[in-house]
Design an enzyme around this catalytic site. Structure first.
Site, short mmCIF file in Angstrom:
data_model
loop_
_atom_site.label_atom_id
_atom_site.label_comp_id
_atom_site.label_asym_id
_atom_site.label_seq_id
_atom_site.Cartn_x
_atom_site.Cartn_y
_atom_site.Cartn_z
N ASP A 7 -1.68 -10.56 -2.15
CA ASP A 7 -0.24 -10.55 -2.45
C ASP A 7 0.14 -12.00 -2.71
OD1 ASP A 7 2.45 -9.75 -2.67
OD2 ASP A 7 2.80 -10.22 -0.56
N GLU A 66 -1.50 -8.29 -7.10
CA GLU A 66 -0.24 -7.81 -7.64
C GLU A 66 0.09 -8.52 -8.95
OE1 GLU A 66 4.42 -7.32 -6.28
OE2 GLU A 66 2.89 -7.64 -4.75
N ASP A 138 3.53 -9.83 4.21
CA ASP A 138 2.63 -10.33 3.17
C ASP A 138 1.22 -9.78 3.36
OD1 ASP A 138 4.43 -12.16 1.68
OD2 ASP A 138 4.54 -13.18 3.62
#
Length: 180
Positions: A7, A66, A138
């Site tokens: 992430d 991502e 996160d």
């Protein structure tokens, strides 16, 4: 198969490593890479080094990260893109194939709803990986990214494919939604 989820973020980059065997998901490790309050090059170097170290220490077979979304603030989007690039360089330097998923795909695959909250993501990751405590947002997003990749990133096939693991945790899929 071992999957590393990332992430990306300029200040905090989450990471999560899981092992996948059939429909079984096993937690390996997770955490965050925090960058110092310094110039951009130093921060990007910290992300690259951190990801490279995780790849070396945990030997994943594949990685998922991502995709960048276009933010209202173009400067923020550019900075996030650079942080993401540093993370991808660390993955590729370690010889990993890298898959990319949007935040919508991630949330649909893990929670069953593309507009899921951070709390819902954390709760679902905790359940799916049978964790004793809830990871930070996160790290949870990074673990979710790995879970999303493990099941192809497709909502319906992911939820359907997770049915055996979900049943063990007292959950099931109904009309494309997760129910407890």
């Amino acid at each position: 198969m071992r999957i590393l989820g990332i992430d990306p973020g300029l200040r905090v980059t989450g990471f999560g490593v899981i092992d996948v065997s059939g429909h079984r998901l096993a937690y390996v490790t997770s955490g965050v890479i925090r960058t110092p309050t310094a110039d951009l090059a130093t921060r990007l170097g910290t992300i690259f080094q951190g990801v490279s170290t995780i790849v070396r220490e945990h030997a994943p077979d594949q990685a998922a990260i991502e995709k960048v979304f276009v933010n209202v603030n173009p400067q923020s989007t550019l900075l996030l893109g650079q942080a993401r690039g540093a993370a991808i360089c660390g993955l590729v330097a370690g010889g990993l194939p890298v898959a990319e998923y949007t935040a919508l795909q991630l949330k649909q695959a893990v929670v069953g709803y593309g507009r899921a909250t951070k709390t819902q993501m954390q709760e679902m990751v905790t359940r799916l990986l049978n964790l004793s405590g809830q990871p930070g947002s996160d790290a949870a997003d990074a673990l979710g990214m790995a879970i999303c990749h493990a099941h192809g990133g497709n909502t319906l096939s992911t939820l359907g494919g997770l049915a055996p693991a979900l049943a063990q945790k007292g959950l099931r899929v109904r009309r494309g939604r997760l129910v407890g």
